[in-house]
Design a protein around this motif. Structure first.
Motif, PDB file in Angstrom:
ATOM      1  N   VAL A  32       0.835  -1.210   0.000  1.00 37.08           N
ATOM      2  CA  VAL A  32       0.000   0.000   0.000  1.00 37.08           C
ATOM      3  C   VAL A  32       0.868   1.258   0.000  1.00 37.08           C
ATOM      4  O   VAL A  32       0.528   2.270  -0.640  1.00 37.08           O
ATOM      5  CB  VAL A  32      -0.952  -0.020   1.222  1.00 37.08           C
ATOM      6  N   GLN A  33       2.022   1.225   0.673  1.00 37.56           N
ATOM      7  CA  GLN A  33       2.822   2.437   0.860  1.00 37.56           C
ATOM      8  C   GLN A  33       3.973   2.587  -0.124  1.00 37.56           C
ATOM      9  O   GLN A  33       4.269   3.711  -0.556  1.00 37.56           O
ATOM     10  CB  GLN A  33       3.405   2.445   2.286  1.00 37.56           C
ATOM     11  N   TRP A  68       1.678   4.525  -6.355  1.00 41.83           N
ATOM     12  CA  TRP A  68       0.257   4.538  -6.699  1.00 41.83           C
ATOM     13  C   TRP A  68      -0.202   5.970  -7.043  1.00 41.83           C
ATOM     14  O   TRP A  68       0.361   6.936  -6.549  1.00 41.83           O
ATOM     15  CB  TRP A  68      -0.598   4.032  -5.525  1.00 41.83           C
ATOM     16  N   ASP A 108      -2.210   9.286  -6.664  1.00 41.23           N
ATOM     17  CA  ASP A 108      -2.707   9.895  -5.427  1.00 41.23           C
ATOM     18  C   ASP A 108      -4.210   9.805  -5.307  1.00 41.23           C
ATOM     19  O   ASP A 108      -4.755   9.828  -4.196  1.00 41.23           O
ATOM     20  CB  ASP A 108      -2.278  11.370  -5.373  1.00 41.23           C
ATOM     21  N   THR A 109      -4.879   9.673  -6.429  1.00 39.09           N
ATOM     22  CA  THR A 109      -6.346   9.610  -6.394  1.00 39.09           C
ATOM     23  C   THR A 109      -6.864   8.241  -5.983  1.00 39.09           C
ATOM     24  O   THR A 109      -8.053   8.096  -5.685  1.00 39.09           O
ATOM     25  CB  THR A 109      -6.914   9.968  -7.775  1.00 39.09           C
ATOM     26  N   LEU A 110      -5.959   7.215  -5.996  1.00 41.89           N
ATOM     27  CA  LEU A 110      -6.383   5.848  -5.651  1.00 41.89           C
ATOM     28  C   LEU A 110      -6.402   5.712  -4.140  1.00 41.89           C
ATOM     29  O   LEU A 110      -5.375   5.868  -3.474  1.00 41.89           O
ATOM     30  CB  LEU A 110      -5.443   4.822  -6.287  1.00 41.89           C
ATOM     31  N   HIS A 111      -7.577   5.398  -3.577  1.00 39.36           N
ATOM     32  CA  HIS A 111      -7.712   5.280  -2.127  1.00 39.36           C
ATOM     33  C   HIS A 111      -6.894   4.101  -1.626  1.00 39.36           C
ATOM     34  O   HIS A 111      -6.674   3.119  -2.329  1.00 39.36           O
ATOM     35  CB  HIS A 111      -9.199   5.134  -1.767  1.00 39.36           C
ATOM     36  N   TRP A 112      -6.478   4.133  -0.322  1.00 37.04           N
ATOM     37  CA  TRP A 112      -5.571   3.116   0.233  1.00 37.04           C
ATOM     38  C   TRP A 112      -6.192   1.728   0.262  1.00 37.04           C
ATOM     39  O   TRP A 112      -5.502   0.724   0.090  1.00 37.04           O
ATOM     40  CB  TRP A 112      -5.106   3.520   1.631  1.00 37.04           C
ATOM     41  N   TRP A 113      -7.530   1.686   0.486  1.00 40.24           N
ATOM     42  CA  TRP A 113      -8.134   0.363   0.575  1.00 40.24           C
ATOM     43  C   TRP A 113      -8.224  -0.314  -0.783  1.00 40.24           C
ATOM     44  O   TRP A 113      -8.226  -1.538  -0.874  1.00 40.24           O
ATOM     45  CB  TRP A 113      -9.504   0.425   1.252  1.00 40.24           C
ATOM     46  N   TRP A 114      -8.295   0.534  -1.891  1.00 44.26           N
ATOM     47  CA  TRP A 114      -8.217  -0.059  -3.218  1.00 44.26           C
ATOM     48  C   TRP A 114      -6.815  -0.641  -3.457  1.00 44.26           C
ATOM     49  O   TRP A 114      -6.655  -1.677  -4.091  1.00 44.26           O
ATOM     50  CB  TRP A 114      -8.539   0.974  -4.285  1.00 44.26           C
ATOM     51  N   ARG A 115      -5.831   0.088  -2.951  1.00 45.88           N
ATOM     52  CA  ARG A 115      -4.469  -0.419  -3.075  1.00 45.88           C
ATOM     53  C   ARG A 115      -4.334  -1.762  -2.341  1.00 45.88           C
ATOM     54  O   ARG A 115      -3.694  -2.706  -2.844  1.00 45.88           O
ATOM     55  CB  ARG A 115      -3.474   0.578  -2.477  1.00 45.88           C
TER      56      ARG A 115
END
Length: 378
Positions: free
Chosen positions: A50-51, A55, A57-64
């Motif tokens: 995730v980090q 990725w 910036d518009t992609l939310h962390w939970w999608w990652r």
């Protein structure tokens, strides 16, 4: 065989005839520990995924997390699956090097991902990396234990030997190694296997030394070195040594050695003076244990009876294995009288042709005392 069939619980016969499930409570606990550790390792890899990657910036962390999770799960699960295939093939007698190498490589990727990805936070790197190693170690030991149980149940694995302890291994390493082998081959318990091992090693050492002396003796009988070599190599020296040991006169040697170990003669108590003042005189000496007073009183004082005792003592010494009762019956005397003769003769008091009272009289004369004959007492 599927993975479900591979890990299906089976029943194993124990040595005492009982049966038990292949999955005792401790094995269920192992599955729980493995699941928790594997889950922690997977979470660590998802965290890194995730980090670290670039990725948008518009992609939310939970999608990652959703995108990364399958790869993290496959890495941890792949290590377990390939290890399971390796264990399965090993049960069939194969080395399964390919499956084992693939399993180790998969787990190494997962652990490295956690350590490198969390390098900025040492705690997280140690926790998530350690969880991966912990999960894989539990899986390997668990599967290895199940494999040994399966092989033992089918008779393809030797029984376990007794636990002898570090102290025993340190004190007697050679004895313990032999005892462990005897325990496995002859189903001996701990203490009995140690006793047999010590006896075997003693016998082998004695037989080896005896075989060396036998070879030296055989070679000494031949002047030609070639014939000596032929004679020494043709004979089974170990068999000769074993036969010599079996026919050795142990009792005879013990009797001879015991005779040499007797204490030196001591003067008869109650008689003083220098008994060596006159070498032509007889001295009263005791070569063995002094008989009690009640036996000494029964030593004959007349020469004929004393000579009879001496003759009987000579017959006893000539046949020491003869039963005393049979000896008494043969000579027409009582068993108690035979015992008196034996005790007196063993002390050396029947070695002289002179009676005991005559020898005491001679010693008294040497010391300037008048002889005191028992017959003169009132």
């Amino acid at each position: 065989m599927t993975l479900d069939e591979h890990h299906r619980p089976r029943r194993v016969d124990l040595p005492n005839g009982t049966e038990t499930s292949r999955r005792p409570p401790v094995e269920h606990a192992a599955w729980i520990f493995y699941a928790i550790a594997a889950l922690g390792s997977t979470i660590g890899q998802i965290w890194v995924g995730v980090q670290i990657p670039p990725w948008p910036d518009t992609l939310h962390w939970w999608w990652r997390a959703v995108f990364v999770a399958p790869f993290a799960i496959v890495i941890d699960l792949g290590g377990a699956v390939t290890a399971a295939f390796a264990d399965w093939r090993q049960r069939l007698g194969e080395a399964a090097y390919g499956w084992r190498a693939l399993s180790a490589a998969t787990v190494t990727v997962g652990v490295t991902t956690n350590i490198v990805g969390h390098a900025d936070v040492a705690y997280l790197a140690v926790v998530f990396g350690g969880l991966g190693v912990f999960a894989y170690a539990i899986w390997l030991m668990h599967s290895a234990a199940r494999r040994r149980d399966a092989l033992r149940a089918t008779g393809k694995l030797a029984d376990t030997a007794p636990v002898y302890g570090l102290t025993q291994w340190w004190r007697e390493p050679a004895v313990t190694r032999r005892a462990r082998s005897l325990a496995l081959t002859q189903q001996l318990p701990l203490h009995q296997s140690l006793a047999h091992a010590r006896q075997q090693l003693r016998d082998e050492k004695r037989r080896t030394a005896l075989a060396t002396h036998v070879e030296t003796l055989i070679r000494s009988r031949h002047d030609d070195p070639v014939r000596a070599d032929i004679a020494a190599t043709t004979l089974d020296l170990d068999a000769v040594a074993a036969d010599l040991t079996a026919h050795a006169d142990v009792t005879g040697w013990a009797r001879v050695i015991g005779a040499d170990l007797r204490p030196p003669p001591v003067p008869l108590p109650g008689v003083g003076g220098d008994v060596d003042a006159d070498p032509e005189r007889e001295s009263v000496t005791v070569a063995g244990p002094m008989p009690p007073a009640d036996v000494l009183r029964r030593v004959p004082q007349d020469q004929a009876s004393y000579d009879r005792w001496r003759q009987l003592w000579a017959d006893l010494k000539a046949d020491p294995d003869l039963e005393l009762a049979a000896f008494a019956h043969r000579h027409g005397i009582s068993l108690r009288q035979v015992q008196w003769i034996r005790r007196t003769g063993a002390s050396g008091l029947l070695d002289s042709p002179l009676t005991l009272i005559d020898r005491i009289a001679q010693l008294a004369a040497i010391n300037g005392h008048a002889p005191h004959h028992p017959s003169s007492t009132s």
